[in-house]
Design a protein around this motif. Sequence first.
Motif, short mmCIF file in Angstrom:
data_model
loop_
_atom_site.label_atom_id
_atom_site.label_comp_id
_atom_site.label_asym_id
_atom_site.label_seq_id
_atom_site.Cartn_x
_atom_site.Cartn_y
_atom_site.Cartn_z
N ARG B 9 0.86 -1.18 0.00
CA ARG B 9 0.00 0.00 0.00
C ARG B 9 0.90 1.23 0.00
O ARG B 9 2.01 1.19 0.52
N GLY B 10 0.40 2.30 -0.59
CA GLY B 10 1.19 3.53 -0.64
C GLY B 10 1.72 3.90 0.74
O GLY B 10 0.94 3.96 1.68
N GLY B 11 3.01 4.09 0.88
CA GLY B 11 3.60 4.45 2.16
C GLY B 11 4.23 3.27 2.88
O GLY B 11 4.97 3.45 3.84
N GLN B 12 3.95 2.04 2.41
CA GLN B 12 4.52 0.86 3.08
C GLN B 12 5.93 0.53 2.62
O GLN B 12 6.61 -0.27 3.24
N GLY B 13 6.34 1.11 1.54
CA GLY B 13 7.72 0.90 1.10
C GLY B 13 7.92 -0.22 0.10
O GLY B 13 8.98 -0.83 0.05
N ALA B 14 6.91 -0.51 -0.72
CA ALA B 14 7.06 -1.56 -1.73
C ALA B 14 8.15 -1.17 -2.74
O ALA B 14 8.95 -2.02 -3.16
N VAL B 15 8.20 0.11 -3.10
CA VAL B 15 9.19 0.56 -4.07
C VAL B 15 10.59 0.42 -3.48
O VAL B 15 11.53 -0.04 -4.13
N THR B 16 10.69 0.78 -2.18
CA THR B 16 12.00 0.66 -1.52
C THR B 16 12.40 -0.81 -1.42
O THR B 16 13.59 -1.14 -1.58
N ALA B 17 11.43 -1.70 -1.17
CA ALA B 17 11.74 -3.13 -1.11
C ALA B 17 12.36 -3.57 -2.43
O ALA B 17 13.38 -4.28 -2.45
N ALA B 18 11.77 -3.13 -3.55
CA ALA B 18 12.30 -3.49 -4.87
C ALA B 18 13.72 -2.93 -5.03
O ALA B 18 14.61 -3.60 -5.56
N GLU B 19 13.93 -1.72 -4.51
CA GLU B 19 15.25 -1.10 -4.66
C GLU B 19 16.31 -1.79 -3.79
O GLU B 19 17.45 -1.94 -4.20
N ILE B 20 15.90 -2.22 -2.58
CA ILE B 20 16.84 -2.93 -1.71
C ILE B 20 17.29 -4.23 -2.39
O ILE B 20 18.48 -4.54 -2.45
N LEU B 21 16.31 -4.96 -2.91
CA LEU B 21 16.63 -6.22 -3.57
C LEU B 21 17.49 -5.97 -4.81
O LEU B 21 18.40 -6.75 -5.12
N ALA B 22 17.22 -4.86 -5.50
CA ALA B 22 18.03 -4.50 -6.68
C ALA B 22 19.47 -4.24 -6.27
O ALA B 22 20.41 -4.72 -6.93
N VAL B 23 19.66 -3.52 -5.17
CA VAL B 23 21.02 -3.22 -4.71
C VAL B 23 21.74 -4.52 -4.35
O VAL B 23 22.92 -4.72 -4.68
N ALA B 24 21.02 -5.44 -3.70
CA ALA B 24 21.62 -6.73 -3.31
C ALA B 24 22.06 -7.50 -4.54
O ALA B 24 23.19 -8.00 -4.62
N ALA B 25 21.15 -7.60 -5.52
CA ALA B 25 21.46 -8.36 -6.74
C ALA B 25 22.59 -7.68 -7.52
O ALA B 25 23.49 -8.34 -8.05
N PHE B 26 22.56 -6.36 -7.55
CA PHE B 26 23.59 -5.56 -8.24
C PHE B 26 24.96 -5.81 -7.60
O PHE B 26 25.96 -5.99 -8.30
N SER B 27 24.98 -5.90 -6.26
CA SER B 27 26.26 -6.10 -5.57
C SER B 27 26.81 -7.49 -5.86
O SER B 27 28.00 -7.75 -5.69
N GLU B 28 25.95 -8.39 -6.30
CA GLU B 28 26.41 -9.73 -6.67
C GLU B 28 26.68 -9.84 -8.16
O GLU B 28 26.82 -10.93 -8.70
N GLY B 29 26.75 -8.70 -8.83
CA GLY B 29 27.16 -8.68 -10.23
C GLY B 29 26.04 -8.73 -11.24
O GLY B 29 26.28 -8.85 -12.44
N LYS B 30 24.81 -8.64 -10.78
CA LYS B 30 23.69 -8.69 -11.74
C LYS B 30 23.32 -7.29 -12.23
O LYS B 30 23.56 -6.29 -11.55
N TYR B 31 22.75 -7.26 -13.41
CA TYR B 31 22.10 -6.04 -13.89
C TYR B 31 20.70 -6.02 -13.30
O TYR B 31 20.07 -7.07 -13.17
N THR B 32 20.23 -4.83 -12.93
CA THR B 32 18.90 -4.74 -12.33
C THR B 32 18.13 -3.58 -12.92
O THR B 32 18.70 -2.66 -13.51
N GLN B 33 16.83 -3.65 -12.72
CA GLN B 33 15.96 -2.55 -13.13
C GLN B 33 14.76 -2.59 -12.18
O GLN B 33 14.12 -3.62 -12.06
N SER B 34 14.51 -1.52 -11.45
CA SER B 34 13.36 -1.51 -10.55
C SER B 34 12.56 -0.24 -10.76
O SER B 34 13.12 0.82 -11.02
#
Lengths: 92, 187, 395
Positions: B9-34
Amino acid sequence: MVTKITKGCVIYNSPTSLGNKTGGWRTMKPVVDEEKCKKCNICWQFCPDSSIEPADRKANKAIKINYDYCKGCGICAAECPFKAITMVMEEK
Amino acid sequence: MYEVRFHGRGGQGAVTAAEILAVAAFSEGKYTQSFPVFGVERRGAPVAAFLRMDDKAIRARYQIYEPDAVIVLDPSLISVVDVSAGVKSDGVIIINTTKHPSDFNFDSKKVVTVDATGIALKNKLGSATNPIVNSTILGAYAKVMEIMGKKGKTGINALLDAVRYKSPAKKEENVAATKEAYETAKV
Amino acid sequence: MSRKIVKGAEAMAIAGKLAKPDVVPAFPITPSTTFPEKMSEYVACGELPNTEFVPVESEHSAMSAAIAASATGARTCTATSSQGLALMHEMLFIAAGMRLPIVLFDANRALSAPLNIWGDQQDSISERDAGWIHFYGENAQEGLDLMLMAFRVAEDKRVLLPTMVGIDGFVLTHTSEPVDVPEQKAVDDFLPQYKAEHCYLDPERPTTVGAFAPPEYYMETRYQLDEAVHSSGPVIDEVFADFEKRFGRKYSKIEYYGDRDAEVVFVAIGSLCGTLKDWIDEHRAKGQKVGLVRIIVYRPFPFKELKAALANAKIVAVVDRSISLGYGGPVFSELAAAFVNDAKRPLFKSFIIGLGGRDIKLNDFENIYNAASADLKAGKVNEKMHWVNINKEML
């Protein structure tokens, strides 16, 4: 001589308006009565064409009209509180 | 390519969740898009966010219609939104709930549950009326990926680093909550 | 160089910061707002000690202030979108006419009414006649790189033209993805300080700028400006080449993707080309030939490059993400006109796609390809304009 268009049409020999002598636009010209002029410089403030040289009280010098640029609008004559400026026909 | 859809829901941080997971995958060498569903950032309204990860540069620019994984931040959304829409047959749905996976049936697709709200509150993330679960629930994601051996696999250590990096405050509380979700997710 | 995950609009702000502008006048508008937010933050935090951020009361004022700042000789940039760019309209022409190298980031967005904040290219394409150079990026990285190159091109003594860089609203501005951020030192070397020679403020040497030109002068000023936009082409090539040498990323006015001898060739601008490339790869895997010409530099219009790239095409599917109402696709009409006097020319078919943020999917390109292929088979184009993924039941 052909005027060359510069980049962005910037005019570098400013102020070019000095070369445009608008005195020729006049049908009536302001004439100053130096006796009546109290050197208040109100006319100088109102002149829309910056065609009045201000008076100098210390030197006891009245205002002077620059006829090269004065277009003869008559604002100076209308504003003068002492009726020291009269508009007269240009005689040509 | 591995594609994840987040429901919140708006304000719960779903977008941030996607970004956190993107940063994690990126740090392991993956390309990401969120990216979020664009333009609907209203508090309380159902929102979705998307994450793509791949070994090569990502060029696709459309929304994700057939996700490999879905993460549901708020269980009350299930009755409002079709959270399982388009999920691939071998996909997984991760839900923040106290219930057991067997309590759900999404066309026999794999379901993982985790009490992200309970864990978040225990770690003082948000309030009882507005718990912040976006970092926590990702622990369950890391766990299920590990077990399923999916292309979306993201190491727990990379995830914890990403949580720490992306948390504006209470960094260690966020990390502890994510770790606890990783350990207690019902897979 | 560091690689980090940022949103597209932030990548544009990072480029703005790396360029160390003297003045940034800006007014926020979705989806470009991240740019003024970040720039004012950089200034407030002391990261841009010599930059003045001017919060103005409208986009018209933003461009007016940019013109004034640039006319004093200051490096100037701003950002806007949609209605904001439209509000700048008259000032855009003034910036170009005065040959002021202002750089503008446009978050490409639809125009009202009805109100729509989402991505298409109507806003900047509508400003194609203003005398600005136009760059369009496919992703956040290209946006950042093109923004840096925009300063170099705009300020080049042989060019001196305002330049706008467009990336698609939301689809790029609000998507987070990895971006290589160049080192400040490398950018400083690539982009030395702007030293204005034609238009600057110097009390010792007064000049008149923004004067009027009566009919006996005006045509020549337009001729000169048109020449300037056309002849910026070689400088753009030069700057692209220098950028590649320094930063390793290759740019050209147009990009060709796919089979060189393809009979069906797409022409498009912006982020949709990413999806289209994926579709082309899928299609080629099935053994069919297809090509894409992506326009990166839209002004000056790359006539020569486009003609060469489309020399083997039998039908060109021009995919416009904007529309000239009452005519059709703007890129379509310009491209077709570029070939009008050629004895040998391909068929051209106009497609309108993705207006107001309508999602552009792989299947849309399948439909375009099929429609173009059918026309090619028939030997003539059967419809004036093809609206992609439109729900006729709503009409």
